[in-house]
Design a protein around this motif. Structure first.
Motif, PDB file in Angstrom:
ATOM      1  N   SER A   1      20.334 113.401  14.480  1.00  0.00           N
ATOM      2  CA  SER A   1      20.762 113.617  15.867  1.00  0.00           C
ATOM      3  C   SER A   1      22.222 113.237  16.003  1.00  0.00           C
ATOM      4  O   SER A   1      22.743 112.420  15.239  1.00  0.00           O
ATOM      5  CB  SER A   1      19.915 112.787  16.840  1.00  0.00           C
ATOM      6  N   GLU A   2      22.877 113.891  16.950  1.00  0.00           N
ATOM      7  CA  GLU A   2      24.256 113.554  17.290  1.00  0.00           C
ATOM      8  C   GLU A   2      24.372 113.519  18.811  1.00  0.00           C
ATOM      9  O   GLU A   2      23.631 114.231  19.500  1.00  0.00           O
ATOM     10  CB  GLU A   2      25.256 114.595  16.775  1.00  0.00           C
ATOM     11  N   ALA A   3      25.279 112.704  19.311  1.00  0.00           N
ATOM     12  CA  ALA A   3      25.445 112.625  20.757  1.00  0.00           C
ATOM     13  C   ALA A   3      26.848 112.162  21.103  1.00  0.00           C
ATOM     14  O   ALA A   3      27.470 111.393  20.356  1.00  0.00           O
ATOM     15  CB  ALA A   3      24.422 111.660  21.361  1.00  0.00           C
ATOM     16  N   VAL A   4      27.348 112.661  22.212  1.00  0.00           N
ATOM     17  CA  VAL A   4      28.606 112.172  22.771  1.00  0.00           C
ATOM     18  C   VAL A   4      28.379 111.924  24.257  1.00  0.00           C
ATOM     19  O   VAL A   4      27.505 112.554  24.876  1.00  0.00           O
ATOM     20  CB  VAL A   4      29.774 113.170  22.587  1.00  0.00           C
ATOM     21  N   ALA A   5      29.157 111.027  24.808  1.00  0.00           N
ATOM     22  CA  ALA A   5      29.005 110.734  26.237  1.00  0.00           C
ATOM     23  C   ALA A   5      30.344 110.377  26.850  1.00  0.00           C
ATOM     24  O   ALA A   5      31.218 109.803  26.188  1.00  0.00           O
ATOM     25  CB  ALA A   5      28.020 109.587  26.451  1.00  0.00           C
ATOM     26  N   LEU A   6      30.461 110.742  28.099  1.00  0.00           N
ATOM     27  CA  LEU A   6      31.614 110.357  28.894  1.00  0.00           C
ATOM     28  C   LEU A   6      31.089 109.502  30.046  1.00  0.00           C
ATOM     29  O   LEU A   6      30.173 109.928  30.755  1.00  0.00           O
ATOM     30  CB  LEU A   6      32.318 111.618  29.425  1.00  0.00           C
ATOM     31  N   SER A   7      31.649 108.315  30.192  1.00  0.00           N
ATOM     32  CA  SER A   7      31.182 107.411  31.255  1.00  0.00           C
ATOM     33  C   SER A   7      32.367 107.079  32.153  1.00  0.00           C
ATOM     34  O   SER A   7      33.502 106.977  31.675  1.00  0.00           O
ATOM     35  CB  SER A   7      30.647 106.096  30.669  1.00  0.00           C
TER      36      SER A   7
END
Lengths: 484, 127
Positions: free
Chosen positions: A360-366
């Protein structure tokens, strides 16, 4: 503000006794409340980032009046809005540092605060002005001093109303008893986590969080499993290093996105970050720092198995391996948390066998915005996040993967100290390639933090499902929360 | 049946579009029906014990099993092989079309998981 008042010394036997009695009583109440007919899910620990954002408003939220202090140089300064200011676990949740315990006793409660920050002295219902003293209301479950004295960056006792600032040993507790209304009504102990930290030498701390692993089938099923109570987090950490930096080795949640206390929010649950589950923990090493505004956390780890039903364990009684499964992973979170706003990015990947959940891969902007910092008339904190990820499908013959995303927008309003309202909107699409599985969810509720270490949380949630025949579903949750 | 591999680029574009709209976008991002699942991704011979029972227990067992904390709801025991066989249409309607089950904001059944159950149904309910 006047100089800090020092409360009478209440350490030693009486404090230790008080802490032990409180811990024991809470444990007994929890055990007594187990209903042998069934049970439900244990929930997340409860870091609340909006508290951190809100703390920026005035310095004496986090420590006593700064009269006559020398402002330390940047490398020794602990002022930041990262989780590590209020929590021993540098990425949040669980045991509080002395600043967190001070904030919890002084600023948060409606009744019996030990102190009120200068700007918030009048932010309480006039009829409820019970506190005229700065005496701490809860026993401080912290004992002794580290051998060889404290590190230069350690917290200093005189700034925290006499709370033990840099203890040799500390206990903590997070417990929640919940009603869940969704057609039928369930009552269950949602969370019972005990935290312990041993701080034998200047920079060294050994930390653990242990708690019950309740099953959704019920309490009888929970206590029928071989290990109803397990260690969740366990790590050795070198901390209190310059620029609020640390390094830790052990089991922990990877640093990614914004840590919310509702484990059902898709930015946590759909990304393998459900903090009540052992499956979310990874085993590895993490480095981090947070000098004032910027922050950086980097972790390399051995991932764990995905939370899922298994044919070889249809009752889901087994726990994942404590030190994870074969494979590797990494996570990085970086950004800027300023007094009135914040912005951060995160990335994470897991590489593991298909039988353990696959890659799995993930990116996030908070992001966050704190209007209260700019105006006393706007006691609001807004937080948001958008996360995008890809997961591998359980296909043996190829490497198919699919995209998914989740986001939330959360607005909190502190009507008065101790009365904290909540509006949260979420959107999630668990699988881009499937029609109409996305949904919108709206939550309305709030916290009533009645006393130091005790609050009531209520929330009404509506979920708007997609599709021509979709229906709107709703539920409500009400829980009583105790912590110290 | 739609091939998932053919749809990845389209999905990526929609993901980026959603990113631009900071989370408010994304409605209608779906491409295929929940029944149009890549056959290669579903076990060829799912069985009740290994594939179906664990899934029904996971999503439905908190209310629809004999040892549910809230008592057996609607008298429907979905952990029972015979009951589950004849409840599949209702499961499809409530869990996949209306999305009203599990109730409230509990975790909904994924399309992949239902595809496994559907394959089991098509294969004649092997135990």
């Amino acid at each position: 503000m006047s100089a800090m008042h020092r409360p009478p010394a209440r350490r030693g036997f009486s404090r230790a006794f008080g802490a032990i009695v409180l811990t024991g009583l809470t444990a007994l109440i929890t055990l007594a409340s187990f209903d042998p007919r069934g049970g439900t899910e244990i929930a997340a620990v409860s870091a609340l980032p909006h508290y951190a954002a809100r703390a920026a408003r005035t310095c004496d939220n986090c420590h006593a009046d700064p009269t006559g202090w020398h402002n330390p140089e940047l490398s020794l300064r602990k002022c930041n809005l990262s989780c590590s200011t209020c929590h021993v676990n540098p990425t949040g949740g669980g045991m509080r540092t002395v600043a967190g315990r001070y904030y919890g006793q002084a600023t948060l409660p409606l009744w019996f605060p030990s102190h009120r920050p200068a700007k918030d002295a009048n932010r309480q219902f006039s009829a409820l002005r019970i506190a005229k003293t700065r005496r701490n209301r809860l026993p401080d479950p912290a004992f002794g001093k580290p051998l060889g004295g404290s590190a230069p960056l350690a917290y200093e006792e005189e700034r925290y109303n006499g709370l033990r600032a840099d203890p040799l040993f500390q206990l903590g507790l997070d417990t929640r008893y919940a009603f869940w209304f969704a057609g039928a009504t369930l009552f269950f102990p949602m969370q019972f986590d005990i935290h312990a930290a041993l701080h034998p030498y200047k920079h060294l701390t050994i930390y653990s969080t242990s708690g019950f692993l309740a099953k959704s089938k019920g309490y009888a099923a929970t206590f029928g499993r071989p290990t109803p109570f397990m260690v969740k987090d366990l790590f050795v950490m070198l901390h209190q290093l310059p620029y609020m930096s640390y390094v830790r080795v052990g089991n922990f949640l990877p640093p990614f996105g914004t840590y919310l206390d509702d484990h059902t929010v898709a930015t946590r649950r759909d990304f393998g970050l459900h903090s009540g589950l052992l499956q979310s923990r990874v085993s590895g090493i993490e480095l981090g720092l947070a000098p004032n505004y910027p922050y950086l956390n980097v972790a390399v780890f051995r991932p764990n198995r995905q939370d899922a039903f298994r044919g070889d364990d249809p009752d889901n009684d087994g726990n994942p391996p404590f030190f994870g499964v074969d494979g590797w992973g990494g996570a990085i979170a970086a950004g800027w948390r300023d007094l009135g706003w914040q912005l951060g990015v995160s990335a994470m990947l897991r590489r593991r066998g298909l039988e353990d959940g696959g890659d799995s891969e993930a990116v996030a902007l908070s992001w966050g915005f704190n209007p209260w910092y700019y105006s006393d008339w706007l006691p609001l904190v807004y937080l948001g996040e958008l996360a995008y990820g890809r997961k591998q499908r359980p296909v043996v013959t190829s490497k198919q993967s699919y995209g998914h995303m989740a986001s939330f927008h959360q607005l909190r309003a502190l009507v008065h100290n101790g009365v904290d309202l909540l509006v949260r909107y979420e959107f999630a699409d668990p699988d881009f390639e499937i029609r109409d599985d996305h949904y919108h969810r709206l939550a309305l509720g709030g916290d009533l933090i009645l006393l130091p270490g005790f609050s009531i949380h209520g929330e009404f949630r509506m979920q708007f499902n997609a599709g021509a025949d979709a229906v709107t579903t709703h539920d409500a949750v009400l829980y009583f929360r105790g912590w110290y | 049946m739609g091939r998932i591999a053919d749809l990845n680029a389209r999905s990526r574009r929609r993901g980026l579009f959603a990113l631009l709209f900071v989370g408010f976008a994304g409605c209608g991002a779906g491409d295929t029906s929940y029944l149009d699942f890549d056959p290669a991704s579903v076990p060829a011979q799912p069985t009740w014990a290994n594939d179906v029972l664990p899934r029904l227990d996971y999503y439905c067992g908190a209310c629809h099993s004999p040892d549910a904390q809230v008592g057996l709801q609607e008298g429907l025991d979905l952990t029972n092989y015979e009951v589950a066989k004849f409840a599949l249409l209702d499961i499809e309607r409530t869990a996949m079309i209306e999305r009203s089950m599990p109730p409230g904001t509990a975790q909904k059944m994924s399309a992949y998981d239902f595809a496994v159950i559907k394959r089991w149904d098509k294969n004649g309910h092997p135990k």
